[in-house]
Motif scaffolding. Structure first.
Motif, PDB file in Angstrom:
ATOM      1  N   UNK A   1       0.832  -1.209   0.000  1.00  0.00           N
ATOM      2  CA  UNK A   1       0.000   0.000   0.000  1.00  0.00           C
ATOM      3  C   UNK A   1       0.868   1.261   0.000  1.00  0.00           C
ATOM      4  N   UNK A   2       1.992   1.210   0.717  1.00  0.00           N
ATOM      5  CA  UNK A   2       2.874   2.362   0.768  1.00  0.00           C
ATOM      6  C   UNK A   2       3.389   2.716  -0.626  1.00  0.00           C
ATOM      7  N   UNK A   3       3.756   1.705  -1.414  1.00  0.00           N
ATOM      8  CA  UNK A   3       4.252   1.975  -2.760  1.00  0.00           C
ATOM      9  C   UNK A   3       3.150   2.478  -3.672  1.00  0.00           C
ATOM     10  N   UNK A   4       1.924   1.991  -3.484  1.00  0.00           N
ATOM     11  CA  UNK A   4       0.795   2.521  -4.248  1.00  0.00           C
ATOM     12  C   UNK A   4       0.572   4.001  -3.889  1.00  0.00           C
ATOM     13  N   UNK A   5       0.648   4.294  -2.596  1.00  0.00           N
ATOM     14  CA  UNK A   5       0.482   5.676  -2.143  1.00  0.00           C
ATOM     15  C   UNK A   5       1.610   6.551  -2.684  1.00  0.00           C
ATOM     16  N   UNK A   6       2.835   6.024  -2.674  1.00  0.00           N
ATOM     17  CA  UNK A   6       3.976   6.769  -3.214  1.00  0.00           C
ATOM     18  C   UNK A   6       3.693   7.174  -4.660  1.00  0.00           C
ATOM     19  N   UNK A   7       3.215   6.228  -5.459  1.00  0.00           N
ATOM     20  CA  UNK A   7       2.907   6.523  -6.855  1.00  0.00           C
ATOM     21  C   UNK A   7       1.817   7.592  -6.970  1.00  0.00           C
TER      22      UNK A   7
ATOM     23  N   UNK B   1       2.552  11.340  -8.468  1.00  0.00           N
ATOM     24  CA  UNK B   1       1.806  11.828  -9.634  1.00  0.00           C
ATOM     25  C   UNK B   1       1.244  13.221  -9.383  1.00  0.00           C
ATOM     26  N   UNK B   2       0.991  13.529  -8.116  1.00  0.00           N
ATOM     27  CA  UNK B   2       0.475  14.854  -7.753  1.00  0.00           C
ATOM     28  C   UNK B   2       1.592  15.806  -7.352  1.00  0.00           C
ATOM     29  N   UNK B   3       2.837  15.297  -7.327  1.00  0.00           N
ATOM     30  CA  UNK B   3       3.995  16.137  -7.035  1.00  0.00           C
ATOM     31  C   UNK B   3       4.202  16.471  -5.578  1.00  0.00           C
ATOM     32  N   UNK B   4       3.646  15.655  -4.674  1.00  0.00           N
ATOM     33  CA  UNK B   4       3.797  15.956  -3.249  1.00  0.00           C
ATOM     34  C   UNK B   4       3.868  14.671  -2.427  1.00  0.00           C
ATOM     35  N   UNK B   5       5.076  14.177  -2.228  1.00  0.00           N
ATOM     36  CA  UNK B   5       5.269  12.961  -1.444  1.00  0.00           C
ATOM     37  C   UNK B   5       5.474  13.360   0.013  1.00  0.00           C
ATOM     38  N   UNK B   6       4.597  12.910   0.917  1.00  0.00           N
ATOM     39  CA  UNK B   6       4.743  13.260   2.336  1.00  0.00           C
ATOM     40  C   UNK B   6       6.063  12.730   2.898  1.00  0.00           C
ATOM     41  N   UNK B   7       6.769  13.534   3.674  1.00  0.00           N
ATOM     42  CA  UNK B   7       8.053  13.088   4.226  1.00  0.00           C
ATOM     43  C   UNK B   7       7.911  11.936   5.228  1.00  0.00           C
ATOM     44  N   UNK B   8       6.717  11.756   5.789  1.00  0.00           N
ATOM     45  CA  UNK B   8       6.515  10.707   6.792  1.00  0.00           C
ATOM     46  C   UNK B   8       5.845   9.451   6.211  1.00  0.00           C
ATOM     47  N   UNK B   9       5.926   9.270   4.906  1.00  0.00           N
ATOM     48  CA  UNK B   9       5.210   8.168   4.252  1.00  0.00           C
ATOM     49  C   UNK B   9       5.600   6.805   4.822  1.00  0.00           C
TER      50      UNK B   9
END
Length: 92
Positions: free
Chosen positions: A62-68, A72-80
């Protein structure tokens, strides 16, 4: 002779109203908290009670799906990483 495995843990199908993620926001569709919310964490641990590593693998996927989705929206949370799998290591 039956080919069904006995005693094998199977994922519980997600039911409407469960604490599941809404994509692409990755907020809980039920309570609106960031997913996995406290209820989702509890549900995952109960579901994978006999195989805690299964919960970790599922959360990592799920984390990798969320990363993608976030990339795609240009904003990866630093605490992912902490949000999805970091809390699992703190369990007793």
């Amino acid at each position: 002779m039956s080919t069904e495995l006995i005693g094998v843990a199977r994922p519980i199908p997600e039911q409407p109203g469960d604490h599941v993620p809404e994509r692409p926001s990755w907020d809980c569709g039920k309570c609106g908290q960031t997913w996995p919310c406290a209820n989702a964490k509890s549900d995952l641990l109960c579901e994978h009670f006999t195989t805690p590593s299964g919960a970790l693998v599922r959360l990592a996927l799920h984390m990798w799906e969320a990363f993608d989705d976030f990339a795609a929206r240009g904003q990866i949370p630093p605490d992912l990483r902490e949000r999805f799998i970091g809390w699992v290591r703190d369990l007793p």
